[in-house]
Design an enzyme around this catalytic site. Structure first.
Site, PDB file in Angstrom:
ATOM      1  N   HIS A 133      32.905  83.740  71.566  1.00 40.95           N
ATOM      2  CA  HIS A 133      32.700  84.295  70.223  1.00 40.95           C
ATOM      3  C   HIS A 133      31.414  83.785  69.569  1.00 40.95           C
ATOM      4  O   HIS A 133      30.961  84.364  68.574  1.00 40.95           O
ATOM      5  CB  HIS A 133      33.917  84.030  69.330  1.00 40.95           C
ATOM      6  CG  HIS A 133      34.067  82.622  68.848  1.00 40.95           C
ATOM      7  ND1 HIS A 133      34.943  81.719  69.417  1.00 40.95           N
ATOM      8  CD2 HIS A 133      33.465  81.946  67.843  1.00 40.95           C
ATOM      9  CE1 HIS A 133      34.889  80.578  68.771  1.00 40.95           C
ATOM     10  NE2 HIS A 133      33.980  80.684  67.812  1.00 40.95           N
ATOM     11  N   ASP A 163      37.939  82.712  75.943  1.00 47.52           N
ATOM     12  CA  ASP A 163      36.909  82.527  74.914  1.00 47.52           C
ATOM     13  C   ASP A 163      35.834  81.550  75.379  1.00 47.52           C
ATOM     14  O   ASP A 163      35.377  80.693  74.616  1.00 47.52           O
ATOM     15  CB  ASP A 163      37.518  82.056  73.594  1.00 47.52           C
ATOM     16  CG  ASP A 163      36.512  82.138  72.435  1.00 47.52           C
ATOM     17  OD1 ASP A 163      35.573  82.950  72.526  1.00 47.52           O
ATOM     18  OD2 ASP A 163      36.652  81.378  71.462  1.00 47.52           O
ATOM     19  N   SER A 248      32.175  75.269  66.987  1.00 45.90           N
ATOM     20  CA  SER A 248      32.679  76.088  68.090  1.00 45.90           C
ATOM     21  C   SER A 248      31.760  75.997  69.294  1.00 45.90           C
ATOM     22  O   SER A 248      30.548  76.190  69.179  1.00 45.90           O
ATOM     23  CB  SER A 248      32.788  77.552  67.657  1.00 45.90           C
ATOM     24  OG  SER A 248      33.873  77.745  66.801  1.00 45.90           O
TER      25      SER A 248
END
Length: 503
Positions: A133, A163, A248
């Site tokens: 992402h 992911d 992230s």
């Protein structure tokens, strides 16, 4: 005189030896390139001046912080601006005919956008793992190292199911972080989260492992909402180390500086850290990274079962003797599990002698293997323990490795947000068609968002290619980018219909 000759001879001998060694190393590196696994085994650590193992009873994170911060990067992903109409921002005709097509109003230029995250260098030649992402659908990906040098990165491969994404920059002799073993990490153990929150330079926070094998239903939520297939694998390491936007794709490491996870999500009502963060275990990361390097796509083996964690309510309803294991709710026809004799009602307790007590734990274990791999499955049937050797299959139901192009075309087909079926012989005869693909169900996706297509529409042509089967549609989409014109008809209405949309 003899001494001079002796000295000259010795000098020549030393120079010759150095040349020979250098030549050997050059040829050895050229014809015997170092593998990724070998690079990972010989980390380029930062220099530290103190004992990596602190005194008993003390918690010292300096060593882990020192050797890992140079191996964590800041990633900026840029998205190019698009021209849109004030009256029709999702105009499919502009996707097809170009930006100059605008009969509905004055066009305006949307502003370029940018997102940011973190990444972890995993080899000295520039391979970096991050979250999917963080870089998904980006037009440009920039990597900023700890020393502030900036590089443009290329995408090696992505895996939406976990992911994770693998990117690469062109550089050598980079510091990187070695893989640890997420199976050996224990609840209560100290860990560090290293990343770039809020666009700040490398930031280190500490916490403990709060839980393992967590499923928070975040991956593929959009696919599930659209009714598309979803093979999400969630078996997160949960920690209370502070992780915020920008973290992230960053590193979760143990106190020795070994990578045990990739930080991916936070549990929060506000968008910032509120107590818990979640990381993809490095043992999943290893497999995904190796597959992306070798094949460009993850080769995943499937059991082919629907499962549920055994709870007290389930045990009572199904008359199970204990709460251990994972309940098989159904077995897909022709699946690996079916071929091995597994049945509805069996309770899986081990995969290759590793205990599994929850659905995420079972998914994590199976996700480490490829189609064609044989695994040992221990299960309970009517209270008796049994073992079966299961040869895993791919998503298509065979043991072959799939090609990257096949995955890409399938993803595009799913992005349309519809379910398709081929015309049967009677339909073809009644409609006077040689073939076609019918839209039997519309979900949220490209077609419903950008066209007025209705269920029942029969696709006969995509661009200049005739469509007689779902495979034809898949192959035609694989070669398309930008504007697409879809042609076909409805069974109960005369004439041809055309729908334009962008990919």
């Amino acid at each position: 005189m003899n001494i001079k000759k002796l000295g000259l001879t010795a000098f020549v001998a030393i120079v010759s030896a150095l040349v020979a060694v250098s030549a050997y190393k050059y040829l050895d590196n050229k014809y015997n390139p170092v593998s990724f696994e070998q690079r990972q085994a010989s980390s380029h650590f930062a220099q530290v001046n103190y004992d990596p193992m602190p005194s008993a009873g003390l918690t010292d994170f300096r060593y882990a912080a020192k050797i890992t911060t140079p191996g964590v990067v800041h990633i900026k992903t840029s998205y190019a601006p698009r021209q849109a109409s004030r009256n029709d921002q999702a105009n499919p005709f502009r996707d097809f005919f170009g930006d100059d097509f605008n009969p509905f109003g004055q066009p305006f230029q949307q502003q370029p956008s940018e997102s940011s995250g973190s990444g972890v260098i995993i080899s000295d030649d520039g391979y970096i793992v991050t979250n999917n992402h963080v870089i998904d659908k980006g037009d440009k990906i920039q990597v900023i190292l700890a020393d502030k040098k900036t590089y443009e990165a290329k995408v090696i491969g992505t895996d939406a199911s976990t992911d994770l994404a693998l990117i690469k920059i062109d550089e050598d002799n980079l510091p990187f972080i070695s893989f640890g073993n997420s199976d050996s990490i224990s609840v209560g153990e100290w860990v560090l989260a290293v990343g770039n929150p809020f666009n700040l330079e490398s930031t280190v926070t500490a916490g403990i492992v709060s839980a393992k094998g967590r499923n928070i239903n975040i991956i593929g939520r959009e696919s599930r909402d659209r009714g598309q297939s979803n093979d999400a694998i969630e078996a997160y390491i949960q920690t209370d180390a502070a992780v915020n936007p920008g973290n992230s794709g960053g590193a979760l490491v143990d106190t020795r500086g070994a990578l045990i996870g990739i930080n991916s999500a936070i549990a929060t009502p506000t968008g910032t850290f509120a107590g818990y963060s979640f990381a993809v275990p490095v043992n999943i990361v290893k497999k995904v990274v190796n597959d992306l390097m070798k094949f460009g796509v993850v080769q995943r083996g499937f059991l082919g079962v629907s499962i549920a964690t055994v709870t007290d309510d389930l045990a009572k309803a199904k008359h199970l003797d204990n709460l251990n294991g994972v309940y098989i709710d159904s077995v897909n026809s022709g699946s690996a599990a079916s071929a091995a004799g597994l049945k509805h009602g069996d309770v899986i307790t081990k995969i290759n002698n590793s205990m599994v007590n929850t659905s995420p734990e079972l998914q994590e274990q199976v996700s480490r293997y490829h189609p064609g791999d044989k695994i040992s499955v221990t299960y309970l049937r009517e209270g008796k323990e049994k073992t079966a050797d299961v040869v895993l299959k791919n998503r298509e139901g065979n043991t072959e490795y799939i090609k990257k192009e096949e995955v890409s075309s399938q993803a595009t087909l799913e992005a349309l947000g519809a379910e398709f079926t081929e015309l049967n012989d009677k339909e073809k005869k009644d409609l006077g068609l040689n073939g076609g693909v019918k839209v039997i169900k519309l979900n949220d996706g490209i077609l419903s968002r950008n066209t007025s297509i209705r269920e029942g529409f029969i696709i006969t042509k995509l661009g200049d290619r005739n469509i007689n089967s779902v495979n034809d549609l898949k192959n035609a989409l694989a070669s398309k980018k930008g504007g697409v014109m879809m042609e076909g008809r409805y069974p109960d209405f005369p004439g041809q219909y055309y729908y334009a949309f962008g990919l």
